[in-house]
Design an enzyme around this catalytic site. Structure first.
Site, PDB file in Angstrom:
ATOM      1  CE1 TYR A  58       0.025 -47.694  -2.313  1.00 42.86           C
ATOM      2  CE2 TYR A  58      -0.122 -48.148   0.045  1.00 42.86           C
ATOM      3  CZ  TYR A  58      -0.465 -47.385  -1.047  1.00 42.86           C
ATOM      4  OH  TYR A  58      -1.278 -46.294  -0.887  1.00 42.86           O
TER       5      TYR A  58
ATOM      6  CE  LYS B 295       2.426 -45.083  -1.853  1.00 43.00           C
ATOM      7  NZ  LYS B 295       1.251 -44.226  -1.649  1.00 43.00           N
TER       8      LYS B 295
ATOM      9  CD  GLU C  38      -2.090 -38.118   3.837  1.00 36.68           C
ATOM     10  OE1 GLU C  38      -1.211 -37.840   3.014  1.00 36.68           O
ATOM     11  OE2 GLU C  38      -2.012 -39.080   4.620  1.00 36.68           O
TER      12      GLU C  38
ATOM     13  CG  LEU D 151       2.418 -41.139   1.893  1.00 39.41           C
ATOM     14  CD1 LEU D 151       3.387 -42.049   2.642  1.00 39.41           C
ATOM     15  CD2 LEU D 151       1.592 -41.936   0.902  1.00 39.41           C
TER      16      LEU D 151
END
Length: 282
Positions: A34, A148, A180, A204
């Site tokens: 996505y 992702k 993250e 990411l």
């Protein structure tokens, strides 16, 4: 909500009429990719960078990208015309498609493509001025966070950890280094230098990585992309979150302890201002 128009496999139709098979591999395995494109004043923000990341993620898991960038942009533009609101979020999801349940890739399966446009809700003025609270935890996700993927259970658990502690985000560490947050990239400021974690398989690469590199170069802000030790985060002058929805947001509490002086610092104010300029220049 039922009148919202979405795109599914070549058709624009009401959300209430959009259905996929229970054998879709996105439903069965989370076997999909996505991306989310922010829209300001009905103009997409860095759409080609988002589509490039979508293409990279699809290629990394062997899902065909059945549209060119020109086709993606045209489909999204058509959908935006059918959607209300000036500032929007375009959600794109591509799964491997429908097949009998078996773990290995099926042959000759057509990907399922779904796109929807929702109104964007930016962080409040109070959040920007006072900063937000975060908590921390060890990063328990898989080893390809650079993809992702729709398989987001690890991120969901991290987000729930934040919610249970009345925090905005959970900042994660792996083997003693910053990775993250559950749905944001994390940056720290030390001695007037902006630092971000290395771009590797554990992080990411948010679209704001490239944006910050451009903005820092343009405005003479020192930027370092390197491994950031966990201890560095707790002694940082500032900690910042970035994402499509948060844009850039100051963190003033981590695990109930103040960050720096306990209020957003000048680096945040500067970055936020030039970020807003970048949006106007669309």
């Amino acid at each position: 909500m039922s009148d919202q128009v979405v795109y599914l496999n070549g058709q624009f139709l009401p959300l209430s009429q959009a259905h996929v098979s229970v054998l879709d591999r996105g439903f069965i395995f989370g076997d999909g990719i996505y991306d989310v494109i922010p829209v300001y004043q009905r103009k997409m923000f860095r759409p080609l960078q988002h589509l490039e990341r979508l293409t990279r993620s699809l290629a990394s898991v062997g899902i065909d990208n059945i549209y060119s960038n020109v086709q993606w942009l045209q489909i999204i533009a058509n959908l935006m015309e059918k959607s209300e609101g000036s500032d929007q979020l375009v959600y794109i999801q591509v799964t491997r498609g429908v097949a009998s349940r078996a773990h290995a890739f099926p042959l000759n399966t057509k990907p399922t493509v779904f796109i929807m446009v929702n109104a964007m809700s930016a962080p409040s003025k109070e959040m920007r001025e006072r900063g937000v609270a975060c908590v921390t935890m060890q990063d328990m996700r898989w080893l390809h966070c650079d993809i992702k993927s729709t398989s987001l259970l690890g991120n969901v658990l991290a987000a729930q950890n934040a919610a249970q502690h009345s925090a905005v985000e959970t900042i994660q560490f792996r083997d003693g280094f910053l990775t993250e947050a559950s749905a944001s990239n994390v940056w720290i400021v030390k001695n007037q230098t902006l630092l971000g974690p290395k771009k590797n398989n554990l992080v990411l690469e948010g679209i704001r990585y490239g944006l910050f590199e451009e903005l820092c170069a343009k405005h003479s802000i020192t930027l370092e992309i390197r491994a950031i030790a966990q201890d560095e985060v707790f002694v940082a002058d500032d900690v910042l979150l970035s994402s499509a929805t948060k844009e850039i947001l100051p963190v003033t509490l981590i695990d109930s302890k103040p960050v720096g002086l306990g209020k957003p610092g000048p680096m945040y104010a500067n970055l936020y201002a030039i970020y807003q300029e970048a949006k106007v220049q669309l």
